[in-house]
Write a protein that holds these residues in place. Structure first.
Motif, PDB file in Angstrom:
ATOM      1  N   LEU A  39     -18.929   7.448 -34.560  1.00 13.49           N
ATOM      2  CA  LEU A  39     -19.831   8.471 -35.083  1.00 13.49           C
ATOM      3  C   LEU A  39     -20.689   7.890 -36.195  1.00 13.49           C
ATOM      4  CD1 LEU A  39     -20.910  11.347 -35.282  1.00 13.49           C
ATOM      5  CD2 LEU A  39     -18.914  11.925 -36.693  1.00 13.49           C
ATOM      6  N   ALA A  40     -20.098   7.084 -37.051  1.00  9.88           N
ATOM      7  CA  ALA A  40     -20.855   6.475 -38.147  1.00  9.88           C
ATOM      8  C   ALA A  40     -21.989   5.603 -37.619  1.00  9.88           C
ATOM      9  CB  ALA A  40     -19.931   5.650 -39.038  1.00  9.88           C
ATOM     10  N   ASP A  41     -21.726   4.849 -36.561  1.00  6.94           N
ATOM     11  CA  ASP A  41     -22.763   3.996 -35.973  1.00  6.94           C
ATOM     12  C   ASP A  41     -23.898   4.838 -35.397  1.00  6.94           C
ATOM     13  OD1 ASP A  41     -21.308   1.738 -36.624  1.00  6.94           O
ATOM     14  OD2 ASP A  41     -20.536   1.423 -34.592  1.00  6.94           O
ATOM     15  N   ASP A  42     -23.555   5.946 -34.755  1.00  9.25           N
ATOM     16  CA  ASP A  42     -24.574   6.795 -34.143  1.00  9.25           C
ATOM     17  C   ASP A  42     -25.396   7.529 -35.201  1.00  9.25           C
ATOM     18  OD1 ASP A  42     -23.665   5.976 -31.664  1.00  9.25           O
ATOM     19  OD2 ASP A  42     -22.342   7.695 -31.393  1.00  9.25           O
ATOM     20  N   ILE A  78     -29.359  21.002 -27.668  1.00  9.89           N
ATOM     21  CA  ILE A  78     -29.593  21.153 -26.236  1.00  9.89           C
ATOM     22  C   ILE A  78     -28.257  20.999 -25.516  1.00  9.89           C
ATOM     23  CG2 ILE A  78     -30.917  20.358 -24.233  1.00  9.89           C
ATOM     24  CD1 ILE A  78     -32.662  21.294 -26.583  1.00  9.89           C
ATOM     25  N   SER A  79     -27.683  22.135 -25.058  1.00 10.42           N
ATOM     26  CA  SER A  79     -26.346  22.107 -24.447  1.00 10.42           C
ATOM     27  C   SER A  79     -25.427  21.226 -25.284  1.00 10.42           C
ATOM     28  CB  SER A  79     -26.409  21.604 -23.001  1.00 10.42           C
ATOM     29  OG  SER A  79     -26.358  22.679 -22.106  1.00 10.42           O
ATOM     30  N   ALA A  80     -25.361  21.556 -26.569  1.00 10.65           N
ATOM     31  CA  ALA A  80     -24.770  20.631 -27.528  1.00 10.65           C
ATOM     32  C   ALA A  80     -23.669  21.265 -28.352  1.00 10.65           C
ATOM     33  CB  ALA A  80     -25.856  20.090 -28.458  1.00 10.65           C
ATOM     34  N   LEU A  81     -22.869  20.392 -28.936  1.00 16.00           N
ATOM     35  CA  LEU A  81     -21.797  20.773 -29.845  1.00 16.00           C
ATOM     36  C   LEU A  81     -22.297  20.747 -31.284  1.00 16.00           C
ATOM     37  CD1 LEU A  81     -19.199  18.509 -28.066  1.00 16.00           C
ATOM     38  CD2 LEU A  81     -19.278  21.008 -27.919  1.00 16.00           C
ATOM     39  N   ALA A  82     -21.633  21.513 -32.156  1.00  9.87           N
ATOM     40  CA  ALA A  82     -22.042  21.575 -33.561  1.00  9.87           C
ATOM     41  C   ALA A  82     -20.807  21.837 -34.420  1.00  9.87           C
ATOM     42  CB  ALA A  82     -23.091  22.663 -33.773  1.00  9.87           C
ATOM     43  N   PRO A  83     -20.023  20.810 -34.702  1.00  3.95           N
ATOM     44  CA  PRO A  83     -18.808  21.003 -35.508  1.00  3.95           C
ATOM     45  C   PRO A  83     -19.130  21.422 -36.936  1.00  3.95           C
ATOM     46  CG  PRO A  83     -18.802  18.868 -34.379  1.00  3.95           C
ATOM     47  CD  PRO A  83     -20.186  19.415 -34.276  1.00  3.95           C
ATOM     48  N   ASP A  84     -18.134  22.021 -37.574  1.00  6.75           N
ATOM     49  CA  ASP A  84     -18.214  22.330 -38.996  1.00  6.75           C
ATOM     50  C   ASP A  84     -17.609  21.163 -39.770  1.00  6.75           C
ATOM     51  OD1 ASP A  84     -18.599  23.636 -41.388  1.00  6.75           O
ATOM     52  OD2 ASP A  84     -17.549  25.469 -40.793  1.00  6.75           O
ATOM     53  N   VAL A  85     -17.752  21.193 -41.072  1.00  3.76           N
ATOM     54  CA  VAL A  85     -17.170  20.145 -41.917  1.00  3.76           C
ATOM     55  C   VAL A  85     -15.660  20.103 -41.701  1.00  3.76           C
ATOM     56  CG1 VAL A  85     -16.772  19.410 -44.292  1.00  3.76           C
ATOM     57  CG2 VAL A  85     -18.985  20.382 -43.644  1.00  3.76           C
ATOM     58  N   GLY A  86     -15.139  18.905 -41.464  1.00  2.00           N
ATOM     59  CA  GLY A  86     -13.716  18.730 -41.232  1.00  2.00           C
ATOM     60  C   GLY A  86     -13.298  18.868 -39.790  1.00  2.00           C
ATOM     61  N   GLU A  87     -14.183  19.374 -38.941  1.00  2.03           N
ATOM     62  CA  GLU A  87     -13.881  19.492 -37.515  1.00  2.03           C
ATOM     63  C   GLU A  87     -14.311  18.229 -36.776  1.00  2.03           C
ATOM     64  OE1 GLU A  87     -14.133  24.251 -36.497  1.00  2.03           O
ATOM     65  OE2 GLU A  87     -15.879  23.001 -36.113  1.00  2.03           O
ATOM     66  N   THR A 132     -13.082  12.064 -34.586  1.00  2.00           N
ATOM     67  CA  THR A 132     -13.616  11.769 -35.914  1.00  2.00           C
ATOM     68  C   THR A 132     -14.159  13.034 -36.570  1.00  2.00           C
ATOM     69  OG1 THR A 132     -14.263   9.551 -35.169  1.00  2.00           O
ATOM     70  CG2 THR A 132     -15.269  10.378 -37.212  1.00  2.00           C
ATOM     71  N   PRO A 133     -13.641  13.430 -37.727  1.00  2.00           N
ATOM     72  CA  PRO A 133     -14.134  14.652 -38.387  1.00  2.00           C
ATOM     73  C   PRO A 133     -15.556  14.477 -38.916  1.00  2.00           C
ATOM     74  CG  PRO A 133     -11.975  14.003 -39.242  1.00  2.00           C
ATOM     75  CD  PRO A 133     -12.493  12.847 -38.445  1.00  2.00           C
ATOM     76  N   VAL A 134     -16.286  15.570 -38.891  1.00  2.00           N
ATOM     77  CA  VAL A 134     -17.643  15.608 -39.441  1.00  2.00           C
ATOM     78  C   VAL A 134     -17.558  15.840 -40.953  1.00  2.00           C
ATOM     79  CG1 VAL A 134     -19.731  17.029 -39.497  1.00  2.00           C
ATOM     80  CG2 VAL A 134     -18.730  16.364 -37.300  1.00  2.00           C
ATOM     81  N   LYS A 135     -18.367  15.112 -41.698  1.00  2.00           N
ATOM     82  CA  LYS A 135     -18.360  15.228 -43.163  1.00  2.00           C
ATOM     83  C   LYS A 135     -19.433  16.184 -43.673  1.00  2.00           C
ATOM     84  CE  LYS A 135     -16.649  10.501 -43.784  1.00  2.00           C
ATOM     85  NZ  LYS A 135     -16.963   9.158 -44.346  1.00  2.00           N
ATOM     86  N   HIS A 136     -20.462  16.418 -42.884  1.00  2.00           N
ATOM     87  CA  HIS A 136     -21.549  17.309 -43.275  1.00  2.00           C
ATOM     88  C   HIS A 136     -21.907  18.198 -42.087  1.00  2.00           C
ATOM     89  CE1 HIS A 136     -22.121  13.509 -45.616  1.00  2.00           C
ATOM     90  NE2 HIS A 136     -22.186  14.375 -46.623  1.00  2.00           N
ATOM     91  N   ALA A 137     -22.378  19.389 -42.384  1.00  2.00           N
ATOM     92  CA  ALA A 137     -22.830  20.315 -41.337  1.00  2.00           C
ATOM     93  C   ALA A 137     -24.236  20.776 -41.706  1.00  2.00           C
ATOM     94  CB  ALA A 137     -21.883  21.499 -41.190  1.00  2.00           C
ATOM     95  N   ALA A 138     -25.224  20.041 -41.209  1.00  2.00           N
ATOM     96  CA  ALA A 138     -26.609  20.303 -41.596  1.00  2.00           C
ATOM     97  C   ALA A 138     -27.075  21.690 -41.178  1.00  2.00           C
ATOM     98  CB  ALA A 138     -27.528  19.243 -40.986  1.00  2.00           C
TER      99      ALA A 138
END
Length: 260
Positions: free
Chosen positions: A74-77, A119-128, A190-196
């Motif tokens: 995730l960090a690389d992307d 677009i047919s996409a996922l959107a995790p929250d912080v920590g998810e 890999t957990p997300v650190k930010h949720a823009a």
């Protein structure tokens, strides 16, 4: 942008007719603040699938850039996405497909980002994690990932068209199948650190025939993040098979976001 303002922007955009707007067919005005679009692909694919959307948006006057995710972490992307965002000469709409939604959720805090389109996409929250998104509504049974000894996954060859690209031609599905970009499966944990999406106005395209991410999950996600959502009849690769509809939503997001 505050959550209250984000909601107001989304509500104003929802009042417009997104998929058939006369606006969406016109060249963008010179005074429009947001003239750049950055497109982010998901797992098992690369940026070439955006060609149709790219052609439509560039014809309308947008500067369109396409991220090539390495799919190694995730960090690389996110770093690959930031690298492209930093090259923009003004505010941009950041667009993600599938797992690319996780990438734009993290990378969308970049100050160049004026709005987000899922677009047919996922959107995790912080920590998810990306994988957490499927805890209540799992992927349809037609979508099968096979993981190799090195931890990288491919979509099952026999079920590829059914699970990933159901509304493409057999020839296009075969090309997509045989040109898959494998993803490091550790990414899904890999957990997300930010949720823009908590601060940036968001839009979502719901592919109603998606067999990789259940449309119920797509709608639940769009509702949770407060996105303006648009149903489009198409498979998981709706960005490839319905480029006009997808481009119209991106166009409307750019016109509504204002670059602030």
């Amino acid at each position: 942008m505050s959550k209250k303002l984000k909601t107001a922007v989304a509500a104003a955009a929802a009042a417009a007719t997104i998929t058939t707007s006369a606006n969406a067919q016109e060249t963008i005005p010179s005074e429009q603040p947001v003239k750049s679009v950055v497109l982010v692909h998901g797992a098992f694919a690369d940026g070439s699938g955006w060609r149709g959307v790219y052609d439509i948006l560039t014809a309308r006057g947008y500067r369109v850039s396409i991220v090539q995710n390495p799919l190694t972490s995730l960090a690389d992307d996110v770093a690959a996405t930031d690298r492209i965002l930093d090259r923009q000469d003004g505010p941009a709409i950041l667009v993600g497909h599938s797992y690319g939604g996780t990438v734009i959720t993290e990378a969308g805090i970049n100050p160049k980002v004026a709005g987000l389109v899922y677009i047919s996409a996922l959107a995790p929250d912080v920590g998810e994690t990306t994988g957490d998104q499927f805890s209540d509504i799992p992927a349809p049974p037609e979508f099968i990932i096979e993981t190799g000894d090195d931890g990288f996954g491919f979509v099952n060859l026999e079920e590829f068209k059914t699970g990933f690209a159901g509304d493409t031609t057999d020839a296009d599905a075969a090309f997509l199948r045989d040109s898959q970009v494998p993803i490091n499966m550790d990414i899904f944990g890999t957990p997300v650190k930010h949720a823009a999406w908590k601060e940036k106005p968001s839009w979502a395209v719901i592919a109603t025939e998606d067999k990789a991410i259940d449309p119920k999950l797509l709608r639940q996600t769009a509702d949770r993040i407060g996105a303006v959502s648009v149903d489009v009849s198409g498979s998981h690769v709706v960005f490839l098979t319905k480029p006009d509809e997808v481009a119209d939503v991106i166009d409307e997001a750019a016109r509504a976001s204002g670059g602030s």
